[in-house]
Design an enzyme around this catalytic site. Sequence first.
Site, mmCIF file in Angstrom:
data_model
loop_
_atom_site.group_PDB
_atom_site.id
_atom_site.type_symbol
_atom_site.label_atom_id
_atom_site.label_comp_id
_atom_site.label_asym_id
_atom_site.label_seq_id
_atom_site.Cartn_x
_atom_site.Cartn_y
_atom_site.Cartn_z
ATOM 1 N N HIS A 661 0.840 -1.197 0.000
ATOM 2 C CA HIS A 661 0.000 0.000 0.000
ATOM 3 C C HIS A 661 0.880 1.252 0.000
ATOM 4 O O HIS A 661 2.075 1.203 0.286
ATOM 5 C CB HIS A 661 -0.880 0.010 1.259
ATOM 6 C CG HIS A 661 -0.071 0.028 2.541
ATOM 7 N ND1 HIS A 661 0.552 -1.094 3.039
ATOM 8 C CD2 HIS A 661 0.235 1.034 3.385
ATOM 9 C CE1 HIS A 661 1.198 -0.779 4.157
ATOM 10 N NE2 HIS A 661 1.033 0.497 4.388
ATOM 11 N N ASP A 663 1.129 4.993 1.944
ATOM 12 C CA ASP A 663 0.605 5.644 3.139
ATOM 13 C C ASP A 663 -0.012 6.978 2.753
ATOM 14 O O ASP A 663 0.446 7.631 1.812
ATOM 15 C CB ASP A 663 1.737 5.909 4.150
ATOM 16 C CG ASP A 663 2.243 4.608 4.777
ATOM 17 O OD1 ASP A 663 1.505 3.607 4.733
ATOM 18 O OD2 ASP A 663 3.374 4.625 5.304
ATOM 19 N N HIS A 713 4.758 -0.088 -0.181
ATOM 20 C CA HIS A 713 5.401 -1.038 0.718
ATOM 21 C C HIS A 713 4.395 -1.995 1.344
ATOM 22 O O HIS A 713 3.181 -1.781 1.266
ATOM 23 C CB HIS A 713 6.180 -0.307 1.805
ATOM 24 C CG HIS A 713 5.313 0.581 2.652
ATOM 25 N ND1 HIS A 713 4.830 1.797 2.201
ATOM 26 C CD2 HIS A 713 4.845 0.440 3.916
ATOM 27 C CE1 HIS A 713 4.103 2.350 3.158
ATOM 28 N NE2 HIS A 713 4.084 1.546 4.202
ATOM 29 N N ARG A 723 3.921 -8.712 17.520
ATOM 30 C CA ARG A 723 4.811 -7.624 17.156
ATOM 31 C C ARG A 723 4.043 -6.307 17.270
ATOM 32 O O ARG A 723 2.874 -6.238 16.879
ATOM 33 C CB ARG A 723 5.298 -7.836 15.719
ATOM 34 C CG ARG A 723 6.140 -6.715 15.191
ATOM 35 C CD ARG A 723 6.616 -6.968 13.755
ATOM 36 N NE ARG A 723 7.451 -5.869 13.357
ATOM 37 C CZ ARG A 723 7.340 -5.196 12.216
ATOM 38 N NH1 ARG A 723 6.461 -5.576 11.310
ATOM 39 N NH2 ARG A 723 8.120 -4.173 11.960
#
Length: 732
Positions: A661, A663, A713, A723
Site C-alpha cells: 500500500h 501511506d 510497501h 509484534r
Amino acid sequence: MRPASLLLFSWVCFGALFLQTSCEDRRLPAEKLLVVTVATNETDGFKRFLRSAKHFNYTVKVLGRGQTWRGGDYMSAPGGGQKVNLLKAALQEMKDDDLIILFIDSYDVVFASSPKELLRKFQQAKHKVVFSSESLIWPDRHLEDKHPYVREGNRFLGSGGFMGFLPNVRDMVANWTGKDDDSDQLFFTKIYIDPVKRKSLNITLDSRCRLFQNLHGALDEVVLKFEDGRVRARNVVYDTLPVILHGNGPTKLQINYLGNYIPNTWTFETGCVVCHENLLSLAALKESEYPLVMIAIFVQEPTPFVTVFFERLLKLQYPKDRLTLFVYNQQPHHERQVSSFLQDHGSLYRGVKSIGPEEEMDGAAARDLALDVCRKDKDCEYFFNLDIEVVLKNENVLKILIEQNLPVVAPMITRTGRLWSNFWGALSAEGYYARSEDYVDIVQGRRVGVWNVPYVSSVYLVKANLLRSELKDYEMFSSESLDPDMTFCLKIRDKGIFMYVSNMHTFGRILSTENYQTDHLHNDLWQIFENPLDWQARYIHENYSRIMNDKLIETPCPDVYWFPIFSDVACNHLVEEMENFGKWSGGANVDQRIQGGYENVPTIDIHMNQVNFEKEWQKFLVEFIAPITERMYPGYYTKCSNPLSFVVRYKPDEQPLLEPHHDASTFTINVALNSKETDYQGGGCRFLRYNCSVQAPRKGWAIMHPGRLTHYHEGLPTTAGVRYIAVSFVDP
Ligand SMILES: *[C@@H]1O[C@H](CO)[C@@H](O)[C@H](O)[C@H]1NC(C)=O
Ligand SMILES: *[C@@H]1O[C@H](CO)[C@@H](O)[C@H](O)[C@H]1NC(C)=O
Ligand SMILES: *[C@@H]1O[C@H](CO)[C@@H](O)[C@H](O)[C@H]1NC(C)=O
Ligand SMILES: *[C@@H]1O[C@H](CO)[C@@H](O)[C@H](O)[C@H]1NC(C)=O
Ligand SMILES: *[C@@H]1O[C@H](CO)[C@@H](O)[C@H](O)[C@H]1NC(C)=O
Ligand SMILES: *[C@@H]1O[C@H](CO)[C@@H](O)[C@H](O)[C@H]1NC(C)=O
C-alpha cells in the site's frame, strides 16, 4: 610605611595644625589596638567574626566564653548588661594605658578593613572615645531632645561598637552597677547625653559611619562595592566605607548577605575563598569509616518519575551500609513504586524505616519524626533531606556536601529554564520569598560559591549534632501558621545557625509536579511538556543525541532512513499502555476514528488520541523527528501538524501482515516497539519498487520513508508471537 599613607598622615597633621588644634604627635600603632568582645557561645556568627578579624590581623580578646548568657535577647527587650559587667572586670586588669580598646559585638559583626584604617579614622575623629551611631533611638525615645545636634549623619548612640583609649573607657564603665539584663545601650546613652561626662570622657559619635556601620535603620544606605580585588560596603548617603559592619537588631540576614562577600569571602577576581576553608576530607577514610547518614525521603504529592528517583538513589556514591533510609509516602498512587524499591534494595542499606499512606501522618509530623529518628540514633551523624521531586544528577552530592563541613547546606537545584530554585536569597518583611540582589547571578551560575541564605528546601544536609543541641526542639516543622519548610528555616535562623546553599557544582534540578495526571498506567509518558528533560532522559534512546554527528543513521533502502529513537522503557511503556487500554480496532475498512470514516488498508491498532496522547506524540515528532526529517530530506520543513498516529499489533492469528500500500502521508515513521526473536518471529517491511526489505527491525529504532508514490510497501508476516509498531503519517 608606604609613601601614600605617609603623605595622607602629614596632611592630616598639617591640617590639624592649621586649624590650631593639637595633632596627635604620632600614628597610633596597630599593636596597641585590642579588640574586646563578649561571646558566651561559639555561634556561626562568632566564627565568621573571628575569621574576618584574623583576615586583617586584629588581636581579639573574647570575654565570657562558656558562660551562660543572661544579657537578654537582642531581638526584643533591652539587655546586654552582662557585656558591661564582663568588660568592666576585664579593663580593671589591663595595665597598659596606651591601649586602644575596640569593644564590639561579634555574633553579627564583620570587619571590612584593617586595624590601620580603623585607627586612622579613629584619630581623625579627634576624640578619646568614639561610639557607633544609629538613626533610630533605642531603648528610651524620651531622651531624643537631650541628644546633641549633629551637622550630618546619625544622632543616636549605638552601644554595639565603640572604641577609645583604655583610661577613658575604664572610667566610662567604672560606675556601672547594673545587672546582666539591664540595658547597656541606655547606660552609655545617659553618659553621652550628659554634657559634662561627654566632655570629660571626650566622647563623640561616628555619625557618618566612617568606622562603624550599624545596619538597623540603614539598609537602604549600604551597598556592596567591588574594587581591585576587594569588596567593601559603601554607605551611599555619607559616601563612606565603614570598617566594621554590624547587623544589629533585626538585620541579621543583611549581615549574612554582606558576609557572603566581606572580607574576601567572595570576589570577582578570586571567586569563592571561604569555600576552600575548613573542609573535611573523606579521602583519608576507609568506606567503613564514613559518617553515618540518614536519608529522609518524602513523597507527598503525585510526582512523575518516581521509579527514576529510586534508580538514581541506588547510584548515589556512598557506601550503602553507612546509610539509613527513612521513607515517608503519603500517596497510595506511589505505593507500588516505593515498596518494590524497598523490597528489591532495602536490605542493601544499614536500616530502613518507612511510613505509608495508611498511617495517615501529615507531612510536617513525618518530617519531625524523621529528624527525631536521626536525633535519637547516636550513630547518626548527618540528616539528609531528599524530597521525591528532586533530581540529583550529581552522584557525589553527599560526599561533596559532607566535605564542605557546614551546619546546614543545600545543593542548589533549579527548575529547568526558570529562576526557581530551592533557596531564597532574602526574606520579605512577612518572612516570605524576596529576591536578593545576587539571586539571579547565583541561580544562573555567574557567581559560584557557598552562600549564607535565610531559606533552603527540598534537599539539604544537616549536622546531626545540632539536632541534639540547638535544634533539639521536637517540632522543627510543625507550626500553626507557617508551612513546614518555612517553620524549619525560621527555627534554624532563630538559633543563629547558618544555612548555606552551594552552587560549586552542578547538582541537579527539581521536577514540576503540576499537571501530573494519574489516570494512566504509565503517567510519566505524558510528561513531555511539564518535565521535558526528564522525559527525554527516560524515553529517548541514549544514542539519539549523537546520531547526526556520529553518522548513526542507516539507509537500508533508497530514501529510507533508520535510526535509534526510543529507549527500551519507552517501547515497553507504550505497548503496556495500549494493552492496558485494550480497545484494539477490528481491522475493518469502516473506521469512525478517521476523517472520511474509510480506511483503505486497515490494521489492528489503537490511535494515540484514544489514550489522549496525541498532543504529547505530536510534541515528540516536532522535537525529535522533525530535525532528522529536515536533515535527510533537505528543503522539506514539517510542523508535524495533524499526524495520524497509532500503535499496530501484528499477530499470526489476528493480523499477521499488511498488503502492499501507499501511506496517506508525506512521510511516515514506523518505530519497532519490541524485539524480533525474543518477542516474535518474522515481521519487517518491504519496499516493492526497490525490492528492498528491512528484515530485522530493532527495538526502539524508527524507519522513516516517503509516504506516497515511490515507497509502495508492505508489512511482512509475523509468524509467531506478537509484534508492535508505532506509526505516524505526517502530512505535510
Ligand atoms: C599580625 O600581628 C602580629 C602582632 O601584632 C604581628 O607580629 C604580625 O606581623 C602581623 N602580621 C601581619 C600579616 O600583619
Ligand atoms: C550555646 O547555645 C546552645 C543553645 O542555644 C546551648 O545549648 C549551649 O549550651 C550554649 N553553649 C554555651 C557554652 O553557652
Ligand atoms: C577631646 O580630645 C581631643 C584630643 O584628643 C581634644 O582636642 C578635644 O578638645 C577634646 N574634646 C573635648 C570636647 O574635650
Ligand atoms: C562616676 O561616679 C562619680 C561619683 O559619683 C562621678 O563623679 C562620675 O562623674 C561618674 N562617672 C561617670 C562616667 O558616670
Ligand atoms: C549506544 O552506542 C554504544 C556505542 O556505540 C553501544 O555500545 C550501546 O549499546 C548503544 N546503546 C544502545 C541502547 O543501543
Ligand atoms: C527480490 O530480491 C530477492 C532477494 O533479496 C530475490 O530473491 C528476488 O528475486 C527479487 N525479486 C525481484 C522481482 O527482483
